[in-house]
Design a protein around this motif. Structure first.
Motif, short mmCIF file in Angstrom:
data_model
loop_
_atom_site.label_atom_id
_atom_site.label_comp_id
_atom_site.label_asym_id
_atom_site.label_seq_id
_atom_site.Cartn_x
_atom_site.Cartn_y
_atom_site.Cartn_z
N ALA A 1 -5.18 6.79 -3.41
CA ALA A 1 -5.70 5.46 -3.76
C ALA A 1 -4.68 4.55 -4.45
CB ALA A 1 -6.93 5.62 -4.65
N LEU A 2 -3.40 4.87 -4.31
CA LEU A 2 -2.42 4.05 -5.03
C LEU A 2 -2.00 2.82 -4.22
CD1 LEU A 2 -0.19 6.93 -6.45
CD2 LEU A 2 -1.99 5.64 -7.63
N GLY A 3 -1.14 2.05 -4.82
CA GLY A 3 -0.64 0.80 -4.23
C GLY A 3 -0.25 -0.08 -5.40
N ASP A 4 0.31 -1.24 -5.13
CA ASP A 4 0.68 -2.14 -6.23
C ASP A 4 -0.59 -2.59 -6.95
OD1 ASP A 4 3.43 -2.12 -5.82
OD2 ASP A 4 3.35 -3.79 -4.39
N GLY A 5 -0.80 -2.06 -8.14
CA GLY A 5 -2.02 -2.37 -8.88
C GLY A 5 -1.81 -3.48 -9.90
N ARG A 6 -0.55 -3.78 -10.19
CA ARG A 6 -0.29 -4.86 -11.15
C ARG A 6 1.01 -5.60 -10.85
NH1 ARG A 6 1.62 -1.98 -16.66
NH2 ARG A 6 2.47 -0.06 -15.79
N GLY A 7 1.65 -5.21 -9.75
CA GLY A 7 2.88 -5.88 -9.36
C GLY A 7 2.69 -6.45 -7.96
N LYS B 1 0.85 -1.20 0.00
CA LYS B 1 0.00 0.00 0.00
C LYS B 1 0.88 1.24 0.00
CE LYS B 1 -3.17 2.97 0.20
NZ LYS B 1 -3.79 3.31 -1.09
N TYR B 2 0.63 2.13 -0.91
CA TYR B 2 1.28 3.44 -0.89
C TYR B 2 0.34 4.46 -1.51
CZ TYR B 2 2.70 1.74 -5.55
OH TYR B 2 2.71 1.20 -6.82
N ALA B 3 0.71 5.70 -1.42
CA ALA B 3 -0.06 6.77 -2.05
C ALA B 3 0.93 7.56 -2.91
CB ALA B 3 -0.70 7.64 -0.98
N SER C 1 -5.87 -2.03 -7.95
CA SER C 1 -5.81 -1.88 -9.41
C SER C 1 -6.70 -0.74 -9.92
CB SER C 1 -6.23 -3.17 -10.11
OG SER C 1 -5.34 -4.20 -9.82
N ARG C 2 -7.60 -0.26 -9.09
CA ARG C 2 -8.57 0.75 -9.53
C ARG C 2 -9.22 0.28 -10.84
NH1 ARG C 2 -5.01 5.69 -9.85
NH2 ARG C 2 -3.48 4.10 -10.34
N MET C 3 -9.10 1.05 -11.92
CA MET C 3 -9.77 0.64 -13.17
C MET C 3 -8.85 -0.26 -14.03
SD MET C 3 -12.53 2.22 -12.71
CE MET C 3 -13.44 2.28 -14.25
N GLY C 4 -7.64 -0.52 -13.57
CA GLY C 4 -6.67 -1.22 -14.42
C GLY C 4 -6.87 -2.72 -14.42
N ASP C 5 -6.24 -3.36 -15.40
CA ASP C 5 -6.40 -4.82 -15.56
C ASP C 5 -5.30 -5.61 -14.87
OD1 ASP C 5 -4.25 -4.22 -17.14
OD2 ASP C 5 -5.23 -4.69 -19.05
N GLY C 6 -4.35 -4.91 -14.26
CA GLY C 6 -3.29 -5.62 -13.54
C GLY C 6 -2.21 -6.21 -14.44
N ARG C 7 -2.28 -5.88 -15.70
CA ARG C 7 -1.33 -6.48 -16.66
C ARG C 7 -0.30 -5.47 -17.15
NH1 ARG C 7 -1.53 -11.56 -15.32
NH2 ARG C 7 -3.53 -12.56 -15.69
N ALA C 8 0.75 -6.02 -17.71
CA ALA C 8 1.78 -5.21 -18.37
C ALA C 8 1.95 -5.77 -19.78
CB ALA C 8 3.10 -5.33 -17.61
N THR D 1 5.66 10.97 -6.90
CA THR D 1 6.35 10.53 -5.66
C THR D 1 6.17 9.03 -5.42
OG1 THR D 1 4.43 11.21 -4.35
CG2 THR D 1 6.26 12.78 -4.49
N ASP D 2 5.21 8.41 -6.09
CA ASP D 2 5.09 6.94 -5.96
C ASP D 2 6.11 6.23 -6.84
OD1 ASP D 2 3.22 8.14 -7.94
OD2 ASP D 2 2.93 6.06 -8.53
N ASN D 3 6.85 6.99 -7.64
CA ASN D 3 7.90 6.37 -8.46
C ASN D 3 9.29 6.73 -7.96
OD1 ASN D 3 6.04 5.12 -10.10
ND2 ASN D 3 6.04 6.73 -11.64
N MET D 4 9.36 7.27 -6.74
CA MET D 4 10.66 7.66 -6.17
C MET D 4 11.03 6.68 -5.08
SD MET D 4 11.42 10.58 -7.74
CE MET D 4 12.68 11.33 -6.73
#
Ligand code: AMP
Ligand code: MG
Length: 499
Positions: A86-92, A74-76, A119-126, A259-262
């Motif tokens: 509402a961020l966090g690992d959505g596909r990893g 879980k992160y923001a 994942s929110r609206m995402g499909d969890g894939r890459a 900041t979620d990519n730092m």
């Protein structure tokens, strides 16, 4: 590969309270196949041989053996300047930790393993293209000498993934000394979970900066105490400054400095729409979705400061505001110092002398005006032991101006004297310069070429590019074509956040 079963796998993060993550069972990919396996990196962990079927299944999400405990962190974070809780690992997913031969722990993180509660609206894939880009760039950055996460392997599947078109689902096995981001701290701060915030800081110190604990224990009562949380913030400031100085000196644009990519360890992380500069354009925007140019190349140092300020806010329950501000004030100084040092090395100048920063900024202005290829310029400058100055000047439209600068540069080089009072020879200087000025960088067009082939099922060009990028400073004359300037189509590739 059976060796894997005997590897000690830990998961210290999974021992934290459940406010830190959610356990998730990965959703397997259909018909997964290995695209590539990073044998030299695997060797560091005692993993020899070719990855087998069992590992293909495990890493594609089925079945998950007991020693892995996949979880979504879980992160923001602030995305394009706006806070998103509402961020966090959505596909990893973080599977566990393994140790290299030197005893260092690395997270095993799998990206593209299906949906999670974040994942929110995402499909969890890459998709395959973004997985290839992340693989290539993390390995290219590591070979250049930058702090970065690494890529252990990659697979492709028949799982359809819907983006602007239907693409193949892929999966990256990412190793990193941590996956803790600035956004982890922000989450606990903004939700008012300050005990967890403190615990997070304690764990980052224990796992990554144990010396900070020693220092605070060793302090005598009469000494001014440096609390470990301030020490932690100081480390993050220093490492971030160093990382971004490297980006600026090597012409790397990250593209999504949210900041979620730092990473809290100052390691380049979450490769998305990144690019290495071709022509030197300080205002270059690599992310097609970045309409305002917030993350343009020359904005990166300032955004580093912005992100650290956001982190400082999250540290306020742990450290006094004044101390945080003082630390923040050191960032630009550190970054400039490191950047100047790197640029001096790139110019082959060992000592600092008055006028160096003007020499460097004159050069950059001239390069920007003439749209000179950033990597090629420095590589040619590193060949002046064997080539005339015209060899460099011909990269510029305004050759007389370039020759004038080269004359200044030559005079400056002649003022370099070793401890015995001798001048360095051009040969000595250029030899050292070729160790810091790469011949090969991951130009966008090179990545695109291997992606086009890979999407047709041909992974050989990818393998070859991986090999070339592992030795960016070597001549590798048989791979001359990888050092060539981009063709017209390759200069205006549109890379967006969609991945
Ligand atoms: P990124 O832009 O890749 O750094 O991702 C930002 C956030 O969106 C993170 O929380 C990711 O986990 C999430 N995310 C990105 N792509 C997807 C996807 N395809 N499915 C689910 N979540 C995603
Ligand atoms: Mg991210």
């Amino acid at each position: 590969m059976s060796l894997w079963q005997h590897l000690p796998v830990y998961h210290r993060y999974a021992e934290l309270p459940e406010t830190f993550y959610i356990r998730v069972i990965p959703t397997p990919l259909e018909n997964p196949r290995w695209v590539t396996w990073n044998a030299p990196l695997a060797e560091h962990f005692g993993l020899t041989g070719v990855p087998d079927e069992i590992w293909l299944q495990i890493f594609s999400g089925e079945p998950v053996p007991d020693y892995f405990q996949p979880l979504a962190m879980k992160y923001a974070g602030h995305q394009f300047g706006v806070y998103n809780p509402a961020l966090g690992d959505g596909r990893g997913l973080l599977f566990g930790e393994i140790r290299d031969r030197q005893g260092r722990w690395f997270d095993v993180h799998l990206k593209g393993v299906g949906q999670t509660p974040y994942s929110r609206m995402g499909d969890g894939r890459a998709v395959l293209r973004s997985t290839i880009r992340e693989y290539l760039c993390s390995e290219a950055m590591a070979a250049l000498g930058s702090e970065t996460t690494r890529a252990l392997g990659m697979m492709v599947s028949d799982t359809p993934v819907y983006r602007e078109r239907v693409e193949q689902g892929a999966l990256l096995i990412r190793l990193g000394e941590t996956h803790i981001r600035f956004g982890h701290f922000e989450h606990f701060f903004y939700t008012g979970q300050h005990d967890d915030l403190r615990l997070l800081a304690d764990k980052v110190i224990e796992w990554h900066f144990p010396q900070l604990l020693l220092q605070s224990h060793q302090q005598q009562p009469y000494q001014q105490k440096v609390p470990p949380y301030l020490g932690l913030f100081q480390e993050i400031v220093q490492r971030t400054a160093k990382m971004i100085a490297f980006w600026q000196a090597y012409g790397f644009a990250h593209g999504v400095m949210n900041t979620d990519n730092m990473s809290v360890l100052g390691q380049t992380f979450d490769y998305g729409p990144f690019a290495f500069l071709d022509d030197y354009d300080p205002h270059f925007i690599c992310n097609h979705s970045d309409y305002q140019g917030r993350y343009a190349f020359d904005m990166q140092p300032g955004i580093g400061q912005w992100n650290l300020t956001a982190l400082a806010q999250a540290f306020t329950p742990l450290v006094g505001k004044n101390e945080l501000e003082t630390e923040l004030g050191t960032y630009t100084v550190l970054l400039n110092q490191e950047y100047s040092r790197l640029m001096r090395c790139k110019l082959g100048l060992q000592q600092h002398q008055d006028g160096d920063s003007e020499l460097c900024s004159d050069m950059l202005k001239l390069m920007a005006k003439n749209r000179v290829d950033y990597t090629l310029f420095f590589r040619r400058l590193s060949s002046l032991d064997a080539q005339p100055p015209e060899f460099v000047a011909e990269l510029f439209h305004d050759q007389p101006a370039a020759m004038q600068w080269l004359q200044q540069y030559r005079l400056r080089c002649e003022r370099e004297i070793d401890s015995a009072g001798h001048r360095y020879s051009a040969k000595q200087r250029c030899q050292v310069m070729r160790q810091v000025n790469p011949k090969f960088v991951l130009r966008n067009y090179l990545a695109q070429q291997v992606i086009d082939a890979a999407e047709q099922g041909d992974f050989l060009p990818l393998e070859q590019l991986i090999q070339v990028l592992q030795h960016p400073y070597d001549e590798q004359p048989m791979f001359e074509q990888y050092a060539e300037l981009p063709p017209a189509w390759g200069k205006c590739l549109e890379i967006s956040c969609s991945s």
